[in-house]
Design an enzyme around this catalytic site. Structure first.
Site, PDB file in Angstrom:
ATOM      1  N   ASP A   1      29.745  43.095  45.035  1.00  0.00           N
ATOM      2  CA  ASP A   1      31.651  43.130  44.245  1.00  0.00           C
ATOM      3  C   ASP A   1      31.745  42.466  44.016  1.00  0.00           C
ATOM      4  OD1 ASP A   1      34.067  44.827  44.320  1.00  0.00           O
ATOM      5  OD2 ASP A   1      33.393  46.441  45.973  1.00  0.00           O
ATOM      6  N   HIS A   2      32.601  42.548  41.979  1.00  0.00           N
ATOM      7  CA  HIS A   2      32.497  41.108  41.833  1.00  0.00           C
ATOM      8  C   HIS A   2      34.263  41.316  41.754  1.00  0.00           C
ATOM      9  CE1 HIS A   2      32.422  38.022  38.951  1.00  0.00           C
ATOM     10  NE2 HIS A   2      31.707  38.941  38.157  1.00  0.00           N
ATOM     11  N   ARG A   3      34.252  42.526  43.149  1.00  0.00           N
ATOM     12  CA  ARG A   3      36.072  41.742  42.404  1.00  0.00           C
ATOM     13  C   ARG A   3      36.395  41.217  44.044  1.00  0.00           C
ATOM     14  NH1 ARG A   3      37.715  48.357  44.128  1.00  0.00           N
ATOM     15  NH2 ARG A   3      35.834  48.380  44.993  1.00  0.00           N
TER      16      ARG A   3
ATOM     17  N   PRO B   1      32.661  47.002  40.656  1.00  0.00           N
ATOM     18  CA  PRO B   1      32.292  46.493  39.778  1.00  0.00           C
ATOM     19  C   PRO B   1      30.606  45.698  40.794  1.00  0.00           C
ATOM     20  CG  PRO B   1      33.941  45.321  40.042  1.00  0.00           C
ATOM     21  CD  PRO B   1      33.600  47.243  41.160  1.00  0.00           C
TER      22      PRO B   1
END
Ligand code: CAO
Length: 552
Positions: free
Chosen positions: A524-526, A350
């Protein structure tokens, strides 16, 4: 040269034990006492070594076979005279303890009561486990308060060649543990106290007789273990891939039942042993989609013409020649490799991109001065070298950006290897400047120059493109304002840089002409969030605005 058949020796009253690892293949040269196969029962596993040295001519077993005493294992072309004289290499009994696993094991030891009973609390101690002495506890399978059944495994112990679980002789509730992982135990060592229905004290049940008494032979250096021969479906847990998975029989059995490829599970126990928790995290990660097994990856649709990885419409099939002249051109080797990688990274991570501008007016003046001073040395410093150094400072301040996501945890890197995208006529490659934290801007510039040349000449080695923690993609020499760089997995962020330009910047009183560098940070939005990305960029801008901050 004589050929000899190596058979399974006397392995006590173990019957029909399964071959879970085949450690040699035809053509391999084996030494006497080198392990040939690993067999496993419910509670124990052990390696069966060769009784003779020679070259493997033919295998007589494969993974999954059930074997007994006398079952043929393989045919050896023996080299030593001793073996050559003997038509069939029946494993000989050991000269004395410690005996090799190929020796006939002693019968199962009988439980010996101890005398430490207090009320109905009994001591559970290690039974006679044959020549296993001072063996390491590698797993403690129960904790205080657990209700255990008779025959339930309490701990796993391991020697060089075999591991076994020691079950309880008695049902009850665990009161107190007397051992922990890493302890060494021998016959008679206290394991735990158990509140049992019956009074008296007992020893833990003896482990399965054959295995229990099968002592470990001298350790065989890992280098002597040949890559096993059998090809297996990817989901067979014992499928060997180089280093064999290090796990207890229970974990192997569970992995087999669940179809978990143990070779893909990272062991975090002592010496890389795969623990129950490791197996659980692996299964969880596969279930929640954050991890793919190799078999899943191999089966995953690749997209393109007829692939529809997200159930989207198939790629349009158009006869372009109907509309005008065309020619087809093969993708370069690099593009064929990098395309699927970029696709995977784009669809599975993401991505979010934060755009910002850094005032590099003073830094550019310093860069120009540095280049003048180093003109004779032939070293040219570009903005990218400063950016590498500035990014190292930002990674040191925001370590989450210097991590990799693995299942449900982050791997935090303590090193700073920075990749930079290099445009070549064959496509994009990402050479890596190693340990950029320990290098000055001049050295980084010189290394970048060498790596970029190698990239253009198609001479970069895989090692020169591996191990990166963070990447920078600079289009500064070409142009543009902002773009969305694709994260280079398993990194978690990438900085895109475009061409600097002189902009009017309000200083509170008037507009000043300042050289502004457009930055685009994809993350990376994680792993990180918008706030930390904004802080990362703000810090980077501070450093680029006043490079002395790199020293802080
Ligand atoms: N703003 C203005 N000018 C810049 C600049 C910037 N941000 N960055 C570089 N320049 C200038 C340099 O100063 C140099 O100018 P001079 O020749 O007048 O001194 C010129 O642009 C060329 O620089 P360069 O590209 O040779 O050097 P570099 O260190 O900036 O980059 C390299 C090296 C290998 C990264 C670059 O050649 C390259 O391949 N870039 C493309 C990367 C890419 O394709 N990214 C996209 C990936 S996504 O598809």
């Amino acid at each position: 040269m004589a050929t000899v058949e190596v058979n399974v020796p006397d392995i006590g009253d173990f019957k029909d034990v399964e071959v879970i690892e085949v450690l040699v293949k035809p053509g391999d040269r084996v030494k006497a006492e080198q392990s040939l196969v690993t067999v496993e029962s419910d509670k124990a596993s052990m390696e069966i070594p060769s009784s003779a040295g020679g070259v493997v001519k033919e295998m007589r077993v494969k993974l999954g076979d059930k074997i007994n005493q006398g079952s043929p294992l393989l045919v050896l072309e023996s080299e030593g005279t001793a073996a050559a004289e003997s038509p069939v290499a029946a494993p000989s009994p050991p000269p004395g303890p410690p005996a090799p696993a190929s020796a006939a094991p002693a019968p199962a030891p009988a439980a010996v009561p101890t005398s430490t009973a207090s009320g109905n609390v009994i001591d559970i101690v290690v039974p006679d486990i044959g020549d296993f002495d001072e063996v390491s506890v590698i797993e403690v399978l129960v904790k205080p308060g657990d209700t255990v059944k008779a025959e339930q495994s309490l701990i796993t112990v391991e020697s060089d060649k075999a591991s076994m679980e020691i079950p309880s002789s008695q049902a009850g509730v665990v009161k107190e543990l007397k051992v922990k992982v890493g302890d060494k135990v021998s016959k008679g060592s206290s394991l735990l106290t158990l509140e049992a229905a019956a009074h008296g004290s007992m020893v833990a049940s003896p482990p399965p007789s054959g295995m229990a008494a099968a002592p470990a032979p001298a350790p065989v250096p890992p280098s002597e273990k040949a890559v096993p021969t059998a090809a297996l479906p990817a989901h067979q847990p014992s499928a060997p891939q180089g280093a064999l998975p290090h796990a207890s029989p229970t974990i192997r059995k569970l992995a087999r039942e669940l179809g978990v490829p143990l070779t893909e599970v990272k062991g975090r126990g002592p010496k890389g042993r795969i623990t129950h928790e490791d197996l659980q995290s692996f299964v969880k990660a596969v279930m929640d989609g954050s991890r793919q097994t190799r078999a899943q990856a191999a089966k995953a649709p690749s997209g393109g013409a007829n692939g529809s990885p997200f159930g989207v419409l198939a790629w349009p099939q158009v006869d372009f020649a109907k509309f005008g002249p065309i020619e087809t051109r093969e993708l370069s080797r690099i593009k064929k490799i990098s395309g699927p990688v970029l696709h995977r990274n784009w669809v599975t991570i993401p991505h979010v991109t934060n755009h910002d501008d850094a005032d590099i007016t003073d830094l550019e003046a310093f860069r120009v001065l540095t280049n003048k001073e180093n003109e004779k040395a032939g070293v040219k410093v570009t903005m990218l070298a400063f950016l590498i150094k500035a990014c190292v400072a930002a990674l040191q301040k925001f370590p989450d950006f210097n991590s990799s996501l693995e299942a449900d945890h982050l791997v935090m890197k303590k090193y700073f290897h920075i990749g930079f995208a290099a445009d070549t006529s064959n496509g994009l490659v990402v050479p890596v400047i190693r340990d950029a934290d320990n290098k000055g801007v001049l050295q980084i510039s010189a290394e970048m120059g060498e790596l970029a040349k190698k990239a253009r000449d198609g001479k970069l080695s895989p090692a020169e493109m591996s191990g990166g923690c963070f990447s920078i993609s600079s289009l500064g020499g070409i142009g543009g304002r902002y773009f969305t760089p694709i994260i280079n997995a398993p990194e978690v962020a990438i900085l895109g840089v475009c061409r600097s330009s002189t902009e009017p910047v309000w200083d509170g009183k008037a507009f000043q002409p300042r050289l502004m560098l457009p930055l685009s940070l994809s993350w990376d939005h994680r792993v990180v969030d918008g706030a930390s990305a904004a802080r990362f960029n703000a810090f980077l801008i501070q450093v680029l605005g006043d490079f002395r901050r790199v020293l802080l």
